[in-house]
Design a protein around this motif. Sequence first.
Motif, short mmCIF file in Angstrom:
data_model
loop_
_atom_site.label_atom_id
_atom_site.label_comp_id
_atom_site.label_asym_id
_atom_site.label_seq_id
_atom_site.Cartn_x
_atom_site.Cartn_y
_atom_site.Cartn_z
N GLY A 141 -6.72 -3.73 6.13
CA GLY A 141 -6.05 -3.28 7.29
C GLY A 141 -4.68 -3.08 7.33
N ASN A 142 -3.90 -3.92 6.79
CA ASN A 142 -2.37 -3.80 6.71
C ASN A 142 -1.75 -3.76 5.46
OD1 ASN A 142 0.45 -3.91 6.66
ND2 ASN A 142 0.32 -5.31 8.86
N CYS A 189 9.15 -3.78 8.37
CA CYS A 189 8.11 -3.08 8.69
C CYS A 189 8.55 -1.10 8.86
CB CYS A 189 7.74 -3.28 10.35
SG CYS A 189 6.70 -4.86 10.25
N ARG A 244 0.84 -2.68 3.59
CA ARG A 244 2.01 -3.12 3.46
C ARG A 244 2.12 -4.64 3.14
NH1 ARG A 244 7.09 -0.26 4.96
NH2 ARG A 244 8.94 -1.31 4.35
N LYS A 245 1.49 -5.31 4.16
CA LYS A 245 1.13 -6.76 3.98
C LYS A 245 0.70 -7.26 2.53
CE LYS A 245 -0.39 -10.93 6.50
NZ LYS A 245 -1.22 -11.53 7.61
N GLU A 248 3.65 1.77 6.68
CA GLU A 248 4.18 1.35 8.00
C GLU A 248 3.23 0.20 8.59
OE1 GLU A 248 6.18 5.09 7.29
OE2 GLU A 248 3.98 4.40 7.28
N CYS A 249 4.30 -0.66 9.28
CA CYS A 249 3.46 -1.98 9.81
C CYS A 249 2.39 -1.42 11.18
CB CYS A 249 3.99 -2.90 10.21
SG CYS A 249 4.85 -3.64 8.66
N GLU A 282 1.16 1.75 13.96
CA GLU A 282 0.48 2.98 13.91
C GLU A 282 1.38 4.52 13.55
OE1 GLU A 282 -3.08 1.89 17.29
OE2 GLU A 282 -1.83 3.66 17.71
#
Length: 680
Positions: free
Chosen positions: A208-209, A109, A211-212, A168-169, A171
């Motif tokens: 939403g994420n 992350c 990186r995921k 980045e995972c 904030e």
Amino acid sequence: MKPSHRLSNLLLFFHLISTFLQVGHTSNISSFYYDQCSPSTCGKSILKFPLGRNAPCRSAYITTSCENGTVFITDDENPHIKYKVAEDLTDEVYSNRMVKFVDVSLFGCGPIPPFKGSTANAGFESQKWLVEGVFHAKSDYWLGTFFNCTKKPAEDIVSRLREGPCLECGETSNLCYFYDGYMSDIPNCRPFRTIIPVKVFNNFSMVGNLRKVLQEGFRTDWDGVCGPCMEMGGGRCGYLDEKRRSGKEVCFCNSGVHRHNCSDGLIIEPVAEGGGPKRRDPKRRMMLIIGFLLVLVTVVACAIYIYCLQRRRMKRRSQQRGQDEQVLRRYLNNDNSTPASIETFLHNYNSGMPTRFSYKQLKKYSHNFTHKLGQGGFGSVYKADLPNGLVVAVKLLDETEQSEAQFVNEVQTIGRIHHNHLVRLLGFCFDKSRRALVYEFMANGSLDKYIYQSDDGLPDKLGWAQLHEIAVGTARGIAYLHDECRVRILHCDIKPHNILLDERFTPKVSDFGLAQALNRETSHVSLPRGRGTPGYAPPEMWLMNHGPVTSKSDVYSYGMVILEMVGKRRNFNEEASSESEAYFPEWAYLHYVVEVGGEWSKHNSDQGREDDEIVRTMSLVGLWCIQFEPNLRPTMCRVIEMLEGNVVIDAPPVPFDVSVSRVVTGGTRMIPIKDCIVHH
């Protein structure tokens, strides 16, 4: 038996002797490589070409490794670029030629990793634009650059970016953007080359994420050059050359080293390299000679029998082969290594790439060729709708030798390369006398209709910022051909008609009928005759004894296009109000370098200071590109840097040859190059 027959048999006899003496050597090396390329395992994965464990048995430019039962690939030239193979490598994966990768720098992350290597060329040198080796991202993934910024970039830069979520995972207070392509460093921003699903690029708000999402990996495919070797007769694909260059793959078989597959009859003699086995010593060779003498009579008798049998077969088949040989000579330029049929040729260049359509299919999809998009030098272009809803452009080629040569050249040149700024070849038709090429549909047509003044008096459809983006995008496409392909490609016909625009006015270079493909060790090509379009073709393509054709030849043509974009007209206009304005590059040189020309507003009105700076930059870049001496012209990578404002643009020297032009500052006109062309 006639004397000529005896001589032929004697030559065949000595050939058999030579072949026999090399049997031990050839078999020795072939067995070595055959064993080297034996499939191995890593966890549940099978490792074989193009992901073999040993160097001769994997794709060029990569290293395959096994770590705790997981397969990874690493770039040979940039070892810090590393991908995890995100699925088990099964026989089905190799059969489909598709595999999923994940960039290991996205694990965890933390912040995105910084560039490594040269700061000046971080994007090109430290992170490759393609994936690795023979692997290419699938069409439903987009290659681009993420920027993580601690401060908001300048407005002119932000206008070219898309806002998106950060990698980045957690904030972060940073601002994150995405650029569709490669862009050099932005102040206060950290760049990161990434491959993103198209559906995500088109709707960042749904993510939403991010990186995921990227940690799920992306799908790649590879060409089927080695398919016949590995699927027919149990061959094992790999390289004899330890440098491992794509296009030099061979097939290791129990019977020896073959060119394509174990049953093609094209056995080649390997030469020992690096860690391969050594040649046999003289004593061993003498033993082979003695052994050969014991079977001499049998060998000669067999040779004569085979020769006579082959002669009888050739006579029986001569009539049947005549027509096929004529077709092959016309399509393959009398090359002695011509495949056995045109089908073999198309398989070699088409395997796993463009789709083959029948003429009947294309006639149906195009509604009997009723919607004509335009007319080219080799045929007409029509709009068509495929059953899956995809709109395409079908180029129906004329029945001429030139158009047939273009068909082969296009399939061979761009059938296996993809880039955001190159028109993609989606398919082809080869039905009897019908030839057609199927491209992606470009909704806004060619660039020429947006830069030349129209007769209807309509206002310009493109602003200066958009024209600048088109210039940069076109330069990226050409730079990819010159520097980033596995082979160097010279387009040889850059002009506004061959720069197409999609629905977002993204430029894509098209029409590769005159292109020349070179290996990486070759920088130039000698043409038997002039080619290209007058007005855009550089002097070395048409003037005798002016040097070879190189990538700088495309730079010259690109420079002429840039100057036409700036002048909103063709480079030479006989109806211009003055002689100096008739040849626009001369006018631009006088205005921006010598500074004795008229007012810029004669060509462009109602433009602000920012637009004027764009015009000035494009004009100076164009003048550098059209230098008469090729060594003075910049590379396309340098052109991109100049257009994007990353370097100071010096005043260019006179871009015309002094032997055919007169440059003075007192009003005497220069003689345009076009008036001095000498055809071969």
